[in-house]
Structures are given as C-alpha cells and as structure tokens.
Scaffold this motif. Structure first.
Motif, PDB file in Angstrom:
ATOM      1  N   LYS A 136       0.822  -1.207   0.000  1.00  0.00           N
ATOM      2  CA  LYS A 136       0.000   0.000   0.000  1.00  0.00           C
ATOM      3  C   LYS A 136       0.861   1.265   0.000  1.00  0.00           C
ATOM      4  O   LYS A 136       0.507   2.262  -0.626  1.00  0.00           O
ATOM      5  N   ALA A 137       1.981   1.213   0.680  1.00  0.00           N
ATOM      6  CA  ALA A 137       2.861   2.391   0.739  1.00  0.00           C
ATOM      7  C   ALA A 137       3.484   2.704  -0.618  1.00  0.00           C
ATOM      8  O   ALA A 137       3.586   3.872  -0.992  1.00  0.00           O
ATOM      9  N   VAL A 138       3.883   1.680  -1.355  1.00  0.00           N
ATOM     10  CA  VAL A 138       4.566   1.952  -2.628  1.00  0.00           C
ATOM     11  C   VAL A 138       3.610   2.461  -3.695  1.00  0.00           C
ATOM     12  O   VAL A 138       4.063   2.969  -4.724  1.00  0.00           O
ATOM     13  N   GLY A 139       2.321   2.372  -3.441  1.00  0.00           N
ATOM     14  CA  GLY A 139       1.373   2.984  -4.369  1.00  0.00           C
ATOM     15  C   GLY A 139       1.637   4.474  -4.532  1.00  0.00           C
ATOM     16  O   GLY A 139       1.401   5.047  -5.599  1.00  0.00           O
ATOM     17  N   TRP A 140       2.145   5.083  -3.473  1.00  0.00           N
ATOM     18  CA  TRP A 140       2.468   6.510  -3.533  1.00  0.00           C
ATOM     19  C   TRP A 140       3.622   6.791  -4.494  1.00  0.00           C
ATOM     20  O   TRP A 140       3.747   7.910  -5.003  1.00  0.00           O
ATOM     21  N   LEU A 141       4.445   5.787  -4.750  1.00  0.00           N
ATOM     22  CA  LEU A 141       5.553   5.991  -5.695  1.00  0.00           C
ATOM     23  C   LEU A 141       5.047   6.281  -7.102  1.00  0.00           C
ATOM     24  O   LEU A 141       5.681   6.997  -7.862  1.00  0.00           O
ATOM     25  N   ILE A 142       3.897   5.719  -7.450  1.00  0.00           N
ATOM     26  CA  ILE A 142       3.305   5.993  -8.758  1.00  0.00           C
ATOM     27  C   ILE A 142       2.930   7.465  -8.858  1.00  0.00           C
ATOM     28  O   ILE A 142       3.211   8.122  -9.862  1.00  0.00           O
ATOM     29  N   LEU A 143       2.303   7.995  -7.806  1.00  0.00           N
ATOM     30  CA  LEU A 143       1.953   9.417  -7.801  1.00  0.00           C
ATOM     31  C   LEU A 143       3.205  10.285  -7.910  1.00  0.00           C
ATOM     32  O   LEU A 143       3.237  11.241  -8.690  1.00  0.00           O
ATOM     33  N   ILE A 144       4.229   9.940  -7.148  1.00  0.00           N
ATOM     34  CA  ILE A 144       5.472  10.719  -7.201  1.00  0.00           C
ATOM     35  C   ILE A 144       6.084  10.635  -8.604  1.00  0.00           C
ATOM     36  O   ILE A 144       6.538  11.647  -9.152  1.00  0.00           O
ATOM     37  N   ALA A 145       6.063   9.449  -9.210  1.00  0.00           N
ATOM     38  CA  ALA A 145       6.599   9.292 -10.571  1.00  0.00           C
ATOM     39  C   ALA A 145       5.818  10.156 -11.559  1.00  0.00           C
ATOM     40  O   ALA A 145       6.409  10.778 -12.456  1.00  0.00           O
ATOM     41  N   ILE A 146       4.514  10.230 -11.398  1.00  0.00           N
ATOM     42  CA  ILE A 146       3.689  11.056 -12.283  1.00  0.00           C
ATOM     43  C   ILE A 146       4.031  12.533 -12.096  1.00  0.00           C
ATOM     44  O   ILE A 146       4.170  13.279 -13.075  1.00  0.00           O
ATOM     45  N   LEU A 147       4.187  12.956 -10.844  1.00  0.00           N
ATOM     46  CA  LEU A 147       4.530  14.360 -10.579  1.00  0.00           C
ATOM     47  C   LEU A 147       5.914  14.709 -11.127  1.00  0.00           C
ATOM     48  O   LEU A 147       6.097  15.782 -11.716  1.00  0.00           O
ATOM     49  N   VAL A 148       6.860  13.799 -10.956  1.00  0.00           N
ATOM     50  CA  VAL A 148       8.203  14.033 -11.506  1.00  0.00           C
ATOM     51  C   VAL A 148       8.138  14.115 -13.030  1.00  0.00           C
ATOM     52  O   VAL A 148       8.736  14.991 -13.649  1.00  0.00           O
ATOM     53  N   SER A 149       7.376  13.214 -13.627  1.00  0.00           N
ATOM     54  CA  SER A 149       7.234  13.196 -15.080  1.00  0.00           C
ATOM     55  C   SER A 149       6.587  14.492 -15.583  1.00  0.00           C
ATOM     56  O   SER A 149       7.065  15.101 -16.552  1.00  0.00           O
ATOM     57  N   ALA A 150       5.503  14.897 -14.932  1.00  0.00           N
ATOM     58  CA  ALA A 150       4.822  16.130 -15.341  1.00  0.00           C
ATOM     59  C   ALA A 150       5.726  17.342 -15.133  1.00  0.00           C
ATOM     60  O   ALA A 150       5.812  18.219 -16.005  1.00  0.00           O
ATOM     61  N   GLY A 151       6.393  17.404 -13.987  1.00  0.00           N
ATOM     62  CA  GLY A 151       7.305  18.519 -13.725  1.00  0.00           C
ATOM     63  C   GLY A 151       8.429  18.582 -14.736  1.00  0.00           C
ATOM     64  O   GLY A 151       8.778  19.663 -15.238  1.00  0.00           O
ATOM     65  N   ASN A 152       8.977  17.418 -15.080  1.00  0.00           N
ATOM     66  CA  ASN A 152      10.050  17.360 -16.066  1.00  0.00           C
ATOM     67  C   ASN A 152       9.551  17.831 -17.428  1.00  0.00           C
ATOM     68  O   ASN A 152      10.246  18.563 -18.139  1.00  0.00           O
ATOM     69  N   ALA A 153       8.341  17.423 -17.811  1.00  0.00           N
ATOM     70  CA  ALA A 153       7.774  17.832 -19.100  1.00  0.00           C
ATOM     71  C   ALA A 153       7.545  19.340 -19.138  1.00  0.00           C
ATOM     72  O   ALA A 153       7.861  19.999 -20.147  1.00  0.00           O
ATOM     73  N   VAL A 154       7.013  19.895 -18.051  1.00  0.00           N
ATOM     74  CA  VAL A 154       6.766  21.338 -18.003  1.00  0.00           C
ATOM     75  C   VAL A 154       8.080  22.113 -18.091  1.00  0.00           C
ATOM     76  O   VAL A 154       8.209  23.072 -18.869  1.00  0.00           O
ATOM     77  N   VAL A 155       9.069  21.697 -17.316  1.00  0.00           N
ATOM     78  CA  VAL A 155      10.372  22.373 -17.332  1.00  0.00           C
ATOM     79  C   VAL A 155      11.005  22.287 -18.721  1.00  0.00           C
ATOM     80  O   VAL A 155      11.565  23.260 -19.229  1.00  0.00           O
ATOM     81  N   ARG A 156      10.875  21.129 -19.355  1.00  0.00           N
ATOM     82  CA  ARG A 156      11.458  20.950 -20.683  1.00  0.00           C
ATOM     83  C   ARG A 156      10.770  21.844 -21.711  1.00  0.00           C
ATOM     84  O   ARG A 156      11.417  22.464 -22.540  1.00  0.00           O
ATOM     85  N   LYS A 157       9.440  21.960 -21.656  1.00  0.00           N
ATOM     86  CA  LYS A 157       8.696  22.759 -22.634  1.00  0.00           C
ATOM     87  C   LYS A 157       8.799  24.251 -22.357  1.00  0.00           C
ATOM     88  O   LYS A 157       8.944  25.052 -23.274  1.00  0.00           O
ATOM     89  N   VAL A 158       8.720  24.638 -21.082  1.00  0.00           N
ATOM     90  CA  VAL A 158       8.701  26.059 -20.733  1.00  0.00           C
ATOM     91  C   VAL A 158      10.098  26.660 -20.735  1.00  0.00           C
ATOM     92  O   VAL A 158      10.318  27.763 -21.251  1.00  0.00           O
TER      93      VAL A 158
END
Length: 194
Positions: free
Chosen positions: A20-42
């Motif tokens: 149950k705890a590692v389920g949060w890793l998916i959310l963190i991976a999504i946030l890192v991915s989205a943040g990386n995409a925004v930084v790359r585009k902006v």
C-alpha cells in the motif's frame, strides 16, 4: 502449524503495508514526469537524472508491490484450465506452482542479486547518461523486491497447506469470470446503498 500460520500472518501484514505504501511511488513518478515535461517545454531544459528518477520510482513500485500482488491473489493466471478443476486440485496446482516455480525463481534471483548489488554499491556505479543517477539503489530495489516475493511465497505455501488440511478457510476462493462480475456488482450496490 499454528506457529507457521502466525509467521504467515506476519509476512502478510508486512507485505500489505509495503504494497500500500509503494502505491504513492506511482503518484510521485507522475509528478516528476509532469514537472520534467513542463520544465522541458517552458524552459527548454531537462536532466537525465529526472528521467532516470521516473524509471526508478516506477520500477520500485512494480518490484516492491509484487509480493502484495501475490498475497492478494491478483497475479496473472490462465484460468482456462484452472476454472475447470475442483477446489482441491486448484489448491494443489497453487502449492506445486509455488514450490516448483515461484520459490526456485525467487531464490535464484536473490542469490544472484546479492553480489550484483554489492558490486554496484562498492564501485559507486553511476549511470552512463550525462547527469544520471547512481545505479546501486535501483539494483537494491530489485533485491528487496525478490526478498519480499520469496517471503510471500513462503506465506502462501503455509496457507495452502493449512487450507488443504482444513485448518483455515481459503482467503481467495476461485470464482469464474461471471461469478466474479456478480460479486463485484453486489459489492458496488452495497457500497452505493451506504
């Protein structure tokens, strides 16, 4: 057998907490991915470390949740034959599968991963990508995942033997697709009525 069932319950509880705890890793991976995409585009900049962090997080979620998936009886199985045999035969299939397929594979992986991780840790292995991360934590996650899977395999073997001896009820009785759909529909109706 009661002592073994106690050990099984302890392993189960631990793997439920981890799963149950590692389920949060998916959310963190999504946030890192989205943040990386925004930084790359902006800002037209990025880092291999951020990309590798996404992979590490996803890999950690997958590996560390494998034991929880086994405990929940949600692993992939071909139900074509499995659904056509008696409950007793299904218990034997599961027990023999755990003993002769799961456990040898999981133990072999642990055996080979220990020196693999140790070597990577001692050498301070780093990604070959420019600006990449250190490698040994990802390799250590593989090792921990297979250790947890081995422990859960032991727990499942104990439970299968206890079920076959009539000491405990099957926590995950088999239901064909139609029965499973009906059970899920009933559970949804009960939840809506609350």
């Amino acid at each position: 057998m009661q002592g073994l069932l106690g050990l099984s319950a302890l392993i189960d509880r631990f793997n439920v907490i981890v799963g149950k705890a590692v389920g949060w890793l998916i959310l963190i991976a999504i946030l890192v991915s989205a943040g990386n995409a925004v930084v790359r585009k902006v800002f037209s900049t990025s880092s291999n470390a951020w990309l590798e962090l996404q992979w590490y997080l996803f890999g950690a979620a997958f590996m560390l949740a494998a034991a929880y998936t086994l405990k929940q009886n949600e692993h992939v199985r071909i139900d074509v034959l499995y659904g056509r045999v008696s409950d007793r035969t299904r218990q034997w299939i599961d027990l023999l599968g755990h003993l002769f397929f799961l456990m040898p594979f999981a133990l072999l992986m642990v055996y080979y991963l220990v020196p693999y991780v140790a070597s990577s840790f001692r050498s301070g292995e780093v990604s070959t990508n420019s600006g990449g991360l250190i490698i040994w934590p990802a390799k250590a996650i593989l090792l921990v995942g297979f250790i947890l899977l081995t422990l859960q395999g032991i727990s499942e073997i104990i439970k299968k033997i206890a079920i076959m001896r009539g000491l405990i009820e099957d926590p995950h009785p088999f239901h064909n697709a139609k029965e499973q759909a009906e059970l899920e529909a009933q559970a949804l109706l009960e939840e809506v009525r609350k």
